[in-house]
Design a protein around this motif. Sequence first.
Motif, PDB file in Angstrom:
ATOM      1  N   UNK A 231       0.854  -1.188   0.000  1.00  0.00           N
ATOM      2  CA  UNK A 231       0.000   0.000   0.000  1.00  0.00           C
ATOM      3  C   UNK A 231       0.892   1.240   0.000  1.00  0.00           C
ATOM      4  N   UNK A 232       0.422   2.314  -0.622  1.00  0.00           N
ATOM      5  CA  UNK A 232       1.221   3.539  -0.734  1.00  0.00           C
ATOM      6  C   UNK A 232       0.342   4.772  -0.555  1.00  0.00           C
ATOM      7  N   UNK A 233       0.979   5.827  -0.075  1.00  0.00           N
ATOM      8  CA  UNK A 233       0.371   7.157  -0.039  1.00  0.00           C
ATOM      9  C   UNK A 233       1.319   8.105  -0.761  1.00  0.00           C
ATOM     10  N   UNK A 234       0.782   8.966  -1.615  1.00  0.00           N
ATOM     11  CA  UNK A 234       1.616   9.916  -2.344  1.00  0.00           C
ATOM     12  C   UNK A 234       0.860  11.221  -2.522  1.00  0.00           C
ATOM     13  N   UNK A 235       1.618  12.271  -2.846  1.00  0.00           N
ATOM     14  CA  UNK A 235       1.028  13.591  -3.077  1.00  0.00           C
ATOM     15  C   UNK A 235       1.651  14.196  -4.328  1.00  0.00           C
ATOM     16  N   UNK A 236       0.829  14.872  -5.127  1.00  0.00           N
ATOM     17  CA  UNK A 236       1.319  15.476  -6.350  1.00  0.00           C
ATOM     18  C   UNK A 236       0.774  16.883  -6.544  1.00  0.00           C
ATOM     19  N   UNK A 239      -0.595  22.270 -11.924  1.00  0.00           N
ATOM     20  CA  UNK A 239      -1.188  23.590 -12.111  1.00  0.00           C
ATOM     21  C   UNK A 239      -1.590  24.203 -10.776  1.00  0.00           C
ATOM     22  N   UNK A 240      -0.691  24.061  -9.799  1.00  0.00           N
ATOM     23  CA  UNK A 240      -0.861  24.592  -8.446  1.00  0.00           C
ATOM     24  C   UNK A 240      -2.112  24.055  -7.758  1.00  0.00           C
ATOM     25  N   UNK A 241      -2.460  22.822  -8.091  1.00  0.00           N
ATOM     26  CA  UNK A 241      -3.531  22.110  -7.416  1.00  0.00           C
ATOM     27  C   UNK A 241      -2.956  20.820  -6.841  1.00  0.00           C
ATOM     28  N   UNK A 242      -3.449  20.393  -5.685  1.00  0.00           N
ATOM     29  CA  UNK A 242      -2.899  19.247  -4.964  1.00  0.00           C
ATOM     30  C   UNK A 242      -3.738  18.002  -5.212  1.00  0.00           C
ATOM     31  N   UNK A 243      -3.048  16.878  -5.393  1.00  0.00           N
ATOM     32  CA  UNK A 243      -3.682  15.580  -5.573  1.00  0.00           C
ATOM     33  C   UNK A 243      -3.080  14.587  -4.573  1.00  0.00           C
ATOM     34  N   UNK A 244      -3.940  13.817  -3.916  1.00  0.00           N
ATOM     35  CA  UNK A 244      -3.508  12.764  -3.000  1.00  0.00           C
ATOM     36  C   UNK A 244      -3.774  11.417  -3.664  1.00  0.00           C
ATOM     37  N   UNK A 245      -2.771  10.541  -3.665  1.00  0.00           N
ATOM     38  CA  UNK A 245      -2.915   9.207  -4.232  1.00  0.00           C
ATOM     39  C   UNK A 245      -2.925   8.182  -3.104  1.00  0.00           C
ATOM     40  N   UNK A 246      -3.969   7.371  -3.042  1.00  0.00           N
ATOM     41  CA  UNK A 246      -4.100   6.323  -2.032  1.00  0.00           C
ATOM     42  C   UNK A 246      -4.144   4.977  -2.748  1.00  0.00           C
ATOM     43  N   UNK A 247      -3.101   4.193  -2.552  1.00  0.00           N
ATOM     44  CA  UNK A 247      -3.001   2.867  -3.155  1.00  0.00           C
ATOM     45  C   UNK A 247      -3.187   1.846  -2.034  1.00  0.00           C
ATOM     46  N   UNK A 248      -4.345   1.211  -1.931  1.00  0.00           N
ATOM     47  CA  UNK A 248      -4.621   0.321  -0.799  1.00  0.00           C
ATOM     48  C   UNK A 248      -4.003  -1.063  -0.991  1.00  0.00           C
ATOM     49  N   UNK A 249      -4.198  -1.905   0.000  1.00  0.00           N
ATOM     50  CA  UNK A 249      -3.644  -3.262  -0.049  1.00  0.00           C
ATOM     51  C   UNK A 249      -4.154  -4.063  -1.235  1.00  0.00           C
ATOM     52  N   UNK A 250      -5.356  -3.732  -1.701  1.00  0.00           N
ATOM     53  CA  UNK A 250      -5.945  -4.491  -2.797  1.00  0.00           C
ATOM     54  C   UNK A 250      -5.247  -4.235  -4.131  1.00  0.00           C
TER      55      UNK A 250
END
Length: 306
Positions: A231-236, A239-250
């Motif tokens: 599982x992973x957590x990331x942030x990107x 265009x000066x907007x924030x995105x959170x990426x949630x990669x679960x165990x599945x």
Amino acid sequence: MSKRLFVFFVLFCSFSCSAFAVDNVLNAENSTLEDQIIDKHYKEINKRSCKLNPSFIQVPESSSRAYKIYKNDLGVYVIEVTAKKEALTPVVVENLETNESVYNRLEPKFMVNTGFFDPKNQKTVSYIVIDGEIVANPKDNESLMANAALKPHLAKILNRSEFRILEDEEGNISYDICPHDYKVEDGFKLKHSIQAGPMLVPDLRLEEEFFILVRDGKIISESASSLHRYARTAIGIKENKVYIFIIPNEAPMNLKEVSELAKSFGMEKAMAFDGGGSTSFDSIELHIISEKDNQARKLKSFLMLK
């Protein structure tokens, strides 16, 4: 393998940057980057599609004006922050707490896990700045700073990537992701920051941030199980907007795959937060935990949308 090198390996593995970032020692004589990435487990999981961007659809329940949640058929989530830019704020706790408990106590729009920490002494391994003040300093973590095996690599560890919230002279907010030692651009002040790593976009900086150790062209150790799927957590930032990426165990990924995921969404910059059992997200619509046996891990730092 020499006795001296073996001792180094033992010392190296004795320190964990978080409950997830346990260093895994690889066979220095037989292992290469290709061997570690393309193993049996990797091949089996890789049969599934990882073409993520086209298959993502908005979660109907995520009607908040502050954010939008997208999900694909593998269960990977992307949270697009649409709120006013001053709404993102780091949170650091004195004693470790679960993401859900902090979410319930502070009642933000959402709460997500962030930086690395030492679960034994409950001290940070990542710099955290709130309102211009360092509130979590890895140099105060004696288990990190006094670890003999890590001393040659401390400069890389302390300079890992961080997510920055910047404010200009007129009060406008902007975002950046860069190594910790990078100077803040003239005309801006550092409002908040959260360090973790590694950098994912524009370049994957595994060796530069000491997530892998390379010797004689071979990888002899890794941190945060960087080359393996978890599982992973990331942030990107785009265009000066924030995105959170949630990669679960599945739908576990290694960091190379998370880098490609962020690129597929057109991120201009992206970095990883702590992952594995630390990956956690809480909002009205979504509750994710990734620790074994569906038990939430207690953590040190978080990012909330007020």
